[in-house]
Design a protein around this motif. Structure first.
Motif, short mmCIF file in Angstrom:
data_model
loop_
_atom_site.label_atom_id
_atom_site.label_comp_id
_atom_site.label_asym_id
_atom_site.label_seq_id
_atom_site.Cartn_x
_atom_site.Cartn_y
_atom_site.Cartn_z
N LEU A 1 0.39 -112.05 -10.31
CA LEU A 1 1.16 -110.84 -10.58
C LEU A 1 1.81 -110.90 -11.96
CD1 LEU A 1 1.73 -108.23 -9.06
CD2 LEU A 1 3.81 -109.26 -8.18
N LYS A 2 2.30 -112.06 -12.34
CA LYS A 2 2.94 -112.22 -13.66
C LYS A 2 1.95 -111.94 -14.79
CE LYS A 2 5.09 -115.79 -16.53
NZ LYS A 2 4.07 -115.91 -17.57
N ASP A 3 0.78 -112.55 -14.73
CA ASP A 3 -0.23 -112.34 -15.78
C ASP A 3 -0.74 -110.90 -15.78
OD1 ASP A 3 0.02 -115.01 -16.46
OD2 ASP A 3 -1.79 -115.63 -15.39
N ALA A 4 -0.94 -110.34 -14.58
CA ALA A 4 -1.44 -108.97 -14.48
C ALA A 4 -0.42 -107.98 -15.03
CB ALA A 4 -1.80 -108.63 -13.04
N LYS A 5 0.85 -108.21 -14.74
CA LYS A 5 1.91 -107.32 -15.26
C LYS A 5 1.86 -107.31 -16.78
CE LYS A 5 6.10 -108.83 -15.05
NZ LYS A 5 7.44 -109.23 -14.59
N GLU A 6 1.71 -108.46 -17.39
CA GLU A 6 1.64 -108.54 -18.85
C GLU A 6 0.39 -107.84 -19.37
OE1 GLU A 6 0.91 -112.08 -22.05
OE2 GLU A 6 2.39 -112.48 -20.49
N TRP A 7 -0.75 -108.08 -18.73
CA TRP A 7 -2.01 -107.48 -19.18
C TRP A 7 -1.98 -105.97 -19.06
CZ3 TRP A 7 -6.24 -104.60 -17.71
CH2 TRP A 7 -7.36 -104.70 -18.52
N TYR A 8 -1.55 -105.46 -17.92
CA TYR A 8 -1.52 -104.01 -17.72
C TYR A 8 -0.47 -103.33 -18.60
CZ TYR A 8 -5.06 -103.68 -14.15
OH TYR A 8 -6.27 -103.69 -13.50
N SER A 9 0.62 -104.03 -18.90
CA SER A 9 1.60 -103.48 -19.84
C SER A 9 0.97 -103.25 -21.21
CB SER A 9 2.80 -104.42 -19.98
OG SER A 9 3.56 -104.46 -18.80
N LYS A 10 0.13 -104.19 -21.64
CA LYS A 10 -0.57 -104.04 -22.92
C LYS A 10 -1.67 -102.98 -22.82
CE LYS A 10 0.13 -108.81 -24.41
NZ LYS A 10 -0.53 -110.11 -24.60
N ALA A 11 -2.46 -103.03 -21.75
CA ALA A 11 -3.61 -102.14 -21.61
C ALA A 11 -3.18 -100.68 -21.52
CB ALA A 11 -4.43 -102.52 -20.38
N PHE A 12 -2.07 -100.40 -20.83
CA PHE A 12 -1.61 -99.02 -20.65
C PHE A 12 -0.42 -98.67 -21.54
CE2 PHE A 12 -4.42 -99.46 -17.17
CZ PHE A 12 -4.79 -98.18 -16.78
N LYS A 13 -0.03 -99.64 -22.39
CA LYS A 13 1.04 -99.44 -23.37
C LYS A 13 2.34 -98.91 -22.75
CE LYS A 13 -2.16 -98.70 -27.22
NZ LYS A 13 -3.22 -99.47 -26.63
N THR A 14 2.73 -99.54 -21.64
CA THR A 14 3.98 -99.17 -20.97
C THR A 14 4.46 -100.33 -20.13
OG1 THR A 14 5.08 -97.46 -19.68
CG2 THR A 14 2.90 -98.14 -18.93
N LYS A 15 5.72 -100.35 -19.86
CA LYS A 15 6.32 -101.38 -19.01
C LYS A 15 6.44 -100.85 -17.58
CE LYS A 15 7.12 -104.28 -22.35
NZ LYS A 15 6.21 -105.39 -22.50
N PRO A 16 6.45 -101.75 -16.60
CA PRO A 16 6.60 -101.28 -15.21
C PRO A 16 7.99 -100.70 -14.97
CG PRO A 16 6.58 -103.68 -15.30
CD PRO A 16 6.31 -103.19 -16.69
N TYR A 17 8.05 -99.71 -14.09
CA TYR A 17 9.34 -99.15 -13.69
C TYR A 17 9.85 -99.85 -12.43
CZ TYR A 17 7.34 -96.67 -9.74
OH TYR A 17 6.73 -96.39 -8.55
N PHE A 18 8.96 -100.53 -11.71
CA PHE A 18 9.31 -101.26 -10.49
C PHE A 18 8.67 -102.63 -10.60
CE2 PHE A 18 8.92 -102.52 -6.06
CZ PHE A 18 10.14 -102.09 -5.53
N ASP A 19 9.48 -103.68 -10.46
CA ASP A 19 8.98 -105.03 -10.71
C ASP A 19 9.60 -105.99 -9.70
OD1 ASP A 19 8.07 -107.41 -11.74
OD2 ASP A 19 8.89 -107.12 -13.74
N GLU A 20 8.87 -106.26 -8.63
CA GLU A 20 9.32 -107.17 -7.58
C GLU A 20 8.20 -108.17 -7.30
OE1 GLU A 20 12.27 -107.35 -6.16
OE2 GLU A 20 13.08 -105.61 -7.20
N PRO A 21 8.52 -109.30 -6.65
CA PRO A 21 7.49 -110.31 -6.37
C PRO A 21 6.37 -109.81 -5.45
CG PRO A 21 9.69 -111.23 -6.06
CD PRO A 21 9.85 -109.76 -6.28
N PHE A 22 6.59 -108.72 -4.73
CA PHE A 22 5.60 -108.21 -3.79
C PHE A 22 4.85 -106.98 -4.32
CE2 PHE A 22 9.73 -106.41 -2.88
CZ PHE A 22 9.48 -105.04 -2.83
#
Length: 117
Positions: free
Chosen positions: A14-35
C-alpha cells in the motif's frame, strides 16, 4: 445504474502503491489508512486495497486523458509496463492499457465526444 463511482486496485504494498499512484495521477490521496487509500480523480474514486493474492485481467476501467500518447509514456516512465499500446478504436477515440507495478491493468482513453451529463 448511475455510472462509474469507484475503481479499486489491489496492491501488495500500500505504501509503494500510494506513492506510485500519487505520481501517476498527479494528486495526493484524500483518505489514507492502513486498510484503504482513496484518491479523488475528477470526481471519481480511485481506491487502493492491500492484498497479496494473485491478480487477473478481469476488471478494466478507462481514465480519461487529453493526450493519450503523453499519458501512456508518462505511466511507462513511472514503471508501468505495456499491456496495449495506444490505438484508434474509431471516431477519433483512442485507448491504451498498462500494467501497474502490482499487475493491475490501468486503462486510459481519449474520447473527444465524451461529455458529462
Amino acid at each position: 445504474m448511475k455510472g462509474l463511482r469507484t475503481t479499486i486496485y489491489k496492491v501488495a504494498s500500500l505504501k509503494d502503491a500510494k506513492e506510485w499512484y500519487s505520481k501517476a495521477f498527479k494528486t495526493k490521496p484524500y483518505f489514507d489508512e492502513p486498510f484503504y487509500v482513496g484518491f479523488n480523480i475528477g470526481g471519481y474514486e480511485l481506491g487502493l486495497l492491500p492484498d497479496e493474492s494473485q491478480k487477473g485481467d478481469n476488471v478494466l476501467s478507462y481514465w480519461g486523458v487529453e493526450n493519450i500518447q503523453e499519458a501512456y509514456q508518462e505511466l511507462i516512465s513511472l514503471g508501468a509496463t505495456e499491456h496495449e499500446s495506444p490505438n484508434n478504436v474509431g471516431e477519433d477515440i483512442m485507448v491504451a492499457t498498462v500494467r501497474d507495478p502490482w499487475e493491475n491493468i490501468i486503462g486510459i482513453i481519449y474520447n473527444p465526444h465524451f461529455k458529462l451529463p
